[in-house]
Design a protein around this motif. Structure first.
Motif, PDB file in Angstrom:
ATOM      1  N   LEU A  41      10.604 -32.076  -6.859  1.00  0.00           N
ATOM      2  CA  LEU A  41       9.157 -31.922  -6.973  1.00  0.00           C
ATOM      3  C   LEU A  41       8.660 -30.801  -6.065  1.00  0.00           C
ATOM      4  O   LEU A  41       7.840 -29.975  -6.484  1.00  0.00           O
ATOM      5  CB  LEU A  41       8.450 -33.239  -6.629  1.00  0.00           C
ATOM      6  CG  LEU A  41       6.921 -33.187  -6.578  1.00  0.00           C
ATOM      7  CD1 LEU A  41       6.332 -32.760  -7.916  1.00  0.00           C
ATOM      8  CD2 LEU A  41       6.365 -34.536  -6.132  1.00  0.00           C
ATOM      9  N   ALA A  42       9.163 -30.759  -4.833  1.00  0.00           N
ATOM     10  CA  ALA A  42       8.762 -29.700  -3.899  1.00  0.00           C
ATOM     11  C   ALA A  42       9.112 -28.323  -4.458  1.00  0.00           C
ATOM     12  O   ALA A  42       8.330 -27.370  -4.323  1.00  0.00           O
ATOM     13  CB  ALA A  42       9.428 -29.918  -2.541  1.00  0.00           C
ATOM     14  N   LEU A  43      10.252 -28.219  -5.091  1.00  0.00           N
ATOM     15  CA  LEU A  43      10.656 -26.953  -5.707  1.00  0.00           C
ATOM     16  C   LEU A  43       9.693 -26.562  -6.827  1.00  0.00           C
ATOM     17  O   LEU A  43       9.295 -25.400  -6.943  1.00  0.00           O
ATOM     18  CB  LEU A  43      12.087 -27.081  -6.235  1.00  0.00           C
ATOM     19  CG  LEU A  43      12.818 -25.819  -6.633  1.00  0.00           C
ATOM     20  CD1 LEU A  43      12.887 -24.830  -5.479  1.00  0.00           C
ATOM     21  CD2 LEU A  43      14.217 -26.164  -7.106  1.00  0.00           C
ATOM     22  N   GLY A  44       9.298 -27.528  -7.641  1.00  0.00           N
ATOM     23  CA  GLY A  44       8.333 -27.261  -8.700  1.00  0.00           C
ATOM     24  C   GLY A  44       6.980 -26.827  -8.153  1.00  0.00           C
ATOM     25  O   GLY A  44       6.349 -25.895  -8.672  1.00  0.00           O
ATOM     26  N   LEU A  45       6.517 -27.490  -7.096  1.00  0.00           N
ATOM     27  CA  LEU A  45       5.255 -27.113  -6.460  1.00  0.00           C
ATOM     28  C   LEU A  45       5.347 -25.724  -5.833  1.00  0.00           C
ATOM     29  O   LEU A  45       4.406 -24.927  -5.924  1.00  0.00           O
ATOM     30  CB  LEU A  45       4.858 -28.153  -5.408  1.00  0.00           C
ATOM     31  CG  LEU A  45       4.460 -29.524  -5.955  1.00  0.00           C
ATOM     32  CD1 LEU A  45       4.340 -30.540  -4.835  1.00  0.00           C
ATOM     33  CD2 LEU A  45       3.175 -29.434  -6.761  1.00  0.00           C
ATOM     34  N   TYR A  46       6.475 -25.435  -5.213  1.00  0.00           N
ATOM     35  CA  TYR A  46       6.710 -24.104  -4.647  1.00  0.00           C
ATOM     36  C   TYR A  46       6.601 -23.037  -5.740  1.00  0.00           C
ATOM     37  O   TYR A  46       6.003 -21.983  -5.547  1.00  0.00           O
ATOM     38  CB  TYR A  46       8.088 -24.065  -3.986  1.00  0.00           C
ATOM     39  CG  TYR A  46       8.503 -22.700  -3.496  1.00  0.00           C
ATOM     40  CD1 TYR A  46       8.008 -22.205  -2.303  1.00  0.00           C
ATOM     41  CD2 TYR A  46       9.397 -21.917  -4.224  1.00  0.00           C
ATOM     42  CE1 TYR A  46       8.389 -20.945  -1.843  1.00  0.00           C
ATOM     43  CE2 TYR A  46       9.784 -20.669  -3.784  1.00  0.00           C
ATOM     44  CZ  TYR A  46       9.277 -20.189  -2.593  1.00  0.00           C
ATOM     45  OH  TYR A  46       9.640 -18.947  -2.147  1.00  0.00           O
ATOM     46  N   GLY A  47       7.160 -23.346  -6.903  1.00  0.00           N
ATOM     47  CA  GLY A  47       7.076 -22.430  -8.034  1.00  0.00           C
ATOM     48  C   GLY A  47       5.655 -22.182  -8.488  1.00  0.00           C
ATOM     49  O   GLY A  47       5.310 -21.071  -8.898  1.00  0.00           O
ATOM     50  N   LEU A  48       4.804 -23.223  -8.401  1.00  0.00           N
ATOM     51  CA  LEU A  48       3.394 -23.034  -8.750  1.00  0.00           C
ATOM     52  C   LEU A  48       2.695 -22.152  -7.721  1.00  0.00           C
ATOM     53  O   LEU A  48       1.951 -21.237  -8.072  1.00  0.00           O
ATOM     54  CB  LEU A  48       2.674 -24.393  -8.851  1.00  0.00           C
ATOM     55  CG  LEU A  48       2.967 -25.258 -10.062  1.00  0.00           C
ATOM     56  CD1 LEU A  48       2.240 -26.596  -9.953  1.00  0.00           C
ATOM     57  CD2 LEU A  48       2.580 -24.555 -11.352  1.00  0.00           C
ATOM     58  N   VAL A  49       2.942 -22.436  -6.447  1.00  0.00           N
ATOM     59  CA  VAL A  49       2.296 -21.673  -5.375  1.00  0.00           C
ATOM     60  C   VAL A  49       2.738 -20.208  -5.406  1.00  0.00           C
ATOM     61  O   VAL A  49       1.907 -19.298  -5.276  1.00  0.00           O
ATOM     62  CB  VAL A  49       2.600 -22.312  -3.991  1.00  0.00           C
ATOM     63  CG1 VAL A  49       2.145 -21.413  -2.845  1.00  0.00           C
ATOM     64  CG2 VAL A  49       1.947 -23.687  -3.900  1.00  0.00           C
ATOM     65  N   ARG A  50       4.024 -19.987  -5.583  1.00  0.00           N
ATOM     66  CA  ARG A  50       4.569 -18.616  -5.589  1.00  0.00           C
ATOM     67  C   ARG A  50       4.465 -17.932  -6.962  1.00  0.00           C
ATOM     68  O   ARG A  50       4.900 -16.812  -7.123  1.00  0.00           O
ATOM     69  CB  ARG A  50       6.029 -18.624  -5.126  1.00  0.00           C
ATOM     70  CG  ARG A  50       6.276 -19.080  -3.702  1.00  0.00           C
ATOM     71  CD  ARG A  50       5.572 -18.181  -2.711  1.00  0.00           C
ATOM     72  NE  ARG A  50       6.010 -16.818  -2.851  1.00  0.00           N
ATOM     73  CZ  ARG A  50       6.659 -16.105  -1.942  1.00  0.00           C
ATOM     74  NH1 ARG A  50       6.920 -16.656  -0.790  1.00  0.00           N
ATOM     75  NH2 ARG A  50       7.017 -14.867  -2.178  1.00  0.00           N
TER      76      ARG A  50
END
Length: 190
Positions: free
Chosen positions: A177-186
């Motif tokens: 999930l953190a990786l997916g959120l990171y992808g949204l932010v970046r």
């Protein structure tokens, strides 16, 4: 293969899904042990699997209309949240009934992420490599992640207890999930 590797959105989806599915693979393998620990038997295990399957039906019917209104990348990340909730709440469930009810999140996790991922792959992959991308995604999420998840889960069970297997599964889903959120932010997601 080089075209797949160069697509950062594809790699992000692949890694995120690997981590989510690695955690959830532990559910299928170790829920009989947890059910027994909570006082259930084979009938209760069957009820858990039946409920998870039934919970997928409404989401599967609604996904086409949801994906027309909400971008697939956001639906995928939201499904990651429900993976984390399902596995975390399973790890701390005080009794069989609570553990059983928590499995309703299956309809908001797997039944959402799978069609959203297929729609997303169709959006981001060129036609010439689309089938390769989908087959690689399927192999990684439904096969390779299960091998790793069950191997690690078995080691955790041998060293500790079944609750810690679900803690591992929750951590794996949390990192996904953190990786997916990171992808949204970046803005890695397309």
């Amino acid at each position: 293969v080089s075209r797949l590797v160069k697509n950062h959105a594809y790699i992000l989806l692949l890694l995120m899904s690997f981590l989510l599915f690695m955690g959830t693979s532990c559910f299928s393998s170790f829920i009989p042990v947890l059910t027994q620990e909570l006082g259930g038997g084979s009938g209760e295990v069957g009820t858990v699997f039946a409920l998870t399957a039934l919970s997928e039906v409404p989401a599967m019917f609604l996904m086409a209309s949801i994906l027309r209104k909400v971008p697939a990348k956001k639906v995928i990340v939201l499904a990651g949240l429900f993976y984390l909730l399902r596995l975390s709440l399973t790890a701390v469930a005080p009794n069989y009934i609570v553990m059983l009810l928590v499995q309703m999140f299956q309809g908001l996790s797997f039944a959402v992420i799978w069609p959203a991922s297929m729609a997303y792959l169709n959006q981001i992959m060129d036609y010439e490599v689309r089938s390769t991308a989908i087959m690689t995604f399927s192999s990684v999420t439904l096969g390779i992640s299960g091998i790793f998840g069950n191997a690690i889960g078995t080691a955790v069970l041998a060293a500790t207890n079944v609750r810690m297997v679900f803690v591992f599964a929750s951590v794996s889903a949390g990192v996904g999930l953190a990786l997916g959120l990171y992808g949204l932010v970046r803005r890695i997601w397309k």
